[in-house]
Design an enzyme around this catalytic site. Structure first.
Site, PDB file in Angstrom:
ATOM      1  N   HIS A 195       0.814  -1.211   0.000  1.00 23.63           N
ATOM      2  CA  HIS A 195       0.000   0.000   0.000  1.00 23.63           C
ATOM      3  C   HIS A 195       0.853   1.269   0.000  1.00 23.63           C
ATOM      4  O   HIS A 195       2.067   1.231   0.249  1.00 23.63           O
ATOM      5  CB  HIS A 195      -0.888   0.006   1.245  1.00 23.63           C
ATOM      6  CG  HIS A 195      -0.081  -0.039   2.514  1.00 23.63           C
ATOM      7  ND1 HIS A 195       0.519   1.069   3.064  1.00 23.63           N
ATOM      8  CD2 HIS A 195       0.239  -1.074   3.322  1.00 23.63           C
ATOM      9  CE1 HIS A 195       1.176   0.737   4.151  1.00 23.63           C
ATOM     10  NE2 HIS A 195       1.022  -0.566   4.335  1.00 23.63           N
ATOM     11  N   GLU A 205      -2.021  -7.157   7.591  1.00 26.75           N
ATOM     12  CA  GLU A 205      -0.652  -7.217   8.081  1.00 26.75           C
ATOM     13  C   GLU A 205      -0.534  -8.114   9.305  1.00 26.75           C
ATOM     14  O   GLU A 205      -1.514  -8.437   9.982  1.00 26.75           O
ATOM     15  CB  GLU A 205      -0.167  -5.796   8.408  1.00 26.75           C
ATOM     16  CG  GLU A 205       1.278  -5.681   8.887  1.00 26.75           C
ATOM     17  CD  GLU A 205       2.304  -6.260   7.927  1.00 26.75           C
ATOM     18  OE1 GLU A 205       2.255  -7.477   7.660  1.00 26.75           O
ATOM     19  OE2 GLU A 205       3.173  -5.493   7.453  1.00 26.75           O
TER      20      GLU A 205
END
Length: 226
Positions: free
Chosen positions: A10, A83
């Site tokens: 990202h 994550e």
């Protein structure tokens, strides 16, 4: 099965800029991160991906939304791509971890997989990400919008690299690893199963790239999506 795979990290967040461990905390993209997403979206559009999948954390979803608009795909949301959970390290800088949790910091600095912080192991992240990937539909080019730690774990899993090994440097924001699947074939009489191979790492828009440092003798985390 995907034939080509892009693991796209990202764009930048405010916590990235402050060098804080993010883990499964959910800060959004900052202005730089949004600009990075638009920049990389044009490159990916030229590659014509056929499947776009994103972690459910805001920084990944915001990146995927920009990419999806450029490539003409609606992102599929997959929570198992989020994550690595970092437990009570989340939100702290490396210096703060060293000050508040010196024993854990010493283990991490020695390359150990610190479990006492209350988060996930690298193997646990690899297992959930690989399971999610295995359940995706066939696609010529799949783009996964995810996170630095998860991308590293999934790359190792697909290539058969031990999760304790740090073979690849951390991905810079809005950069990617590209893998391709060598199809099943025969070598004489012996059948050869499909095999993933790495085509490139830390690929992205042209220009200067300043990835996270690999060593820990700095003020920046290198073992997480910091």
């Amino acid at each position: 099965m995907a034939r080509r795979l892009l693991l796209l990290r990202h764009g930048r967040t405010g916590w990235n800029a402050e060098h804080r461990f993010q883990g499964q905390a959910d800060p959004p993209l900052d202005d730089v991160g949004r600009a990075q997403a638009y920049e990389v979206a044009g490159i990916l559009a030229a590659m014509r991906p056929t499947l776009l999948v994103s972690s459910d954390l805001s920084r990944a979803l915001q990146t995927a939304a920009v990419v999806g608009a450029a490539v003409g795909l609606t992102p599929v949301v997959e929570p198992r791509l989020r994550e690595r959970s970092l437990g009570h390290w989340e939100g702290l800088t490396l210096a703060e971890v060293a000050d508040r949790h010196p024993d854990e910091y010493a283990e991490w600095a020695a390359g150990q997989d610190v479990s006492r912080r209350g988060g996930e192991s690298r193997l646990e992240v690899a297992e959930r990400a690989a399971q999610a990937f295995a359940e995706l539909p066939d696609s010529d080019l799949t783009v996964l919008v995810l996170h630095g730690g998860t991308a590293m774990a999934l790359t190792n899993a697909l290539l058969g690299v031990d999760q304790r090994a740090h073979v690849f440097g951390p991905l810079a924001n809005c950069h990617w690893s590209e893998l391709f699947c060598e199809p099943a074939h025969r070598d004489g009489a012996a059948p050869i199963s499909p095999k993933w191979r790495l085509r490139g790492h830390n690929l992205g828009a042209p220009g200067t790239v300043v990835p996270l440092p690999v060593t820990v003798e700095t003020d920046e985390p290198s073992d997480a999506d910091a």
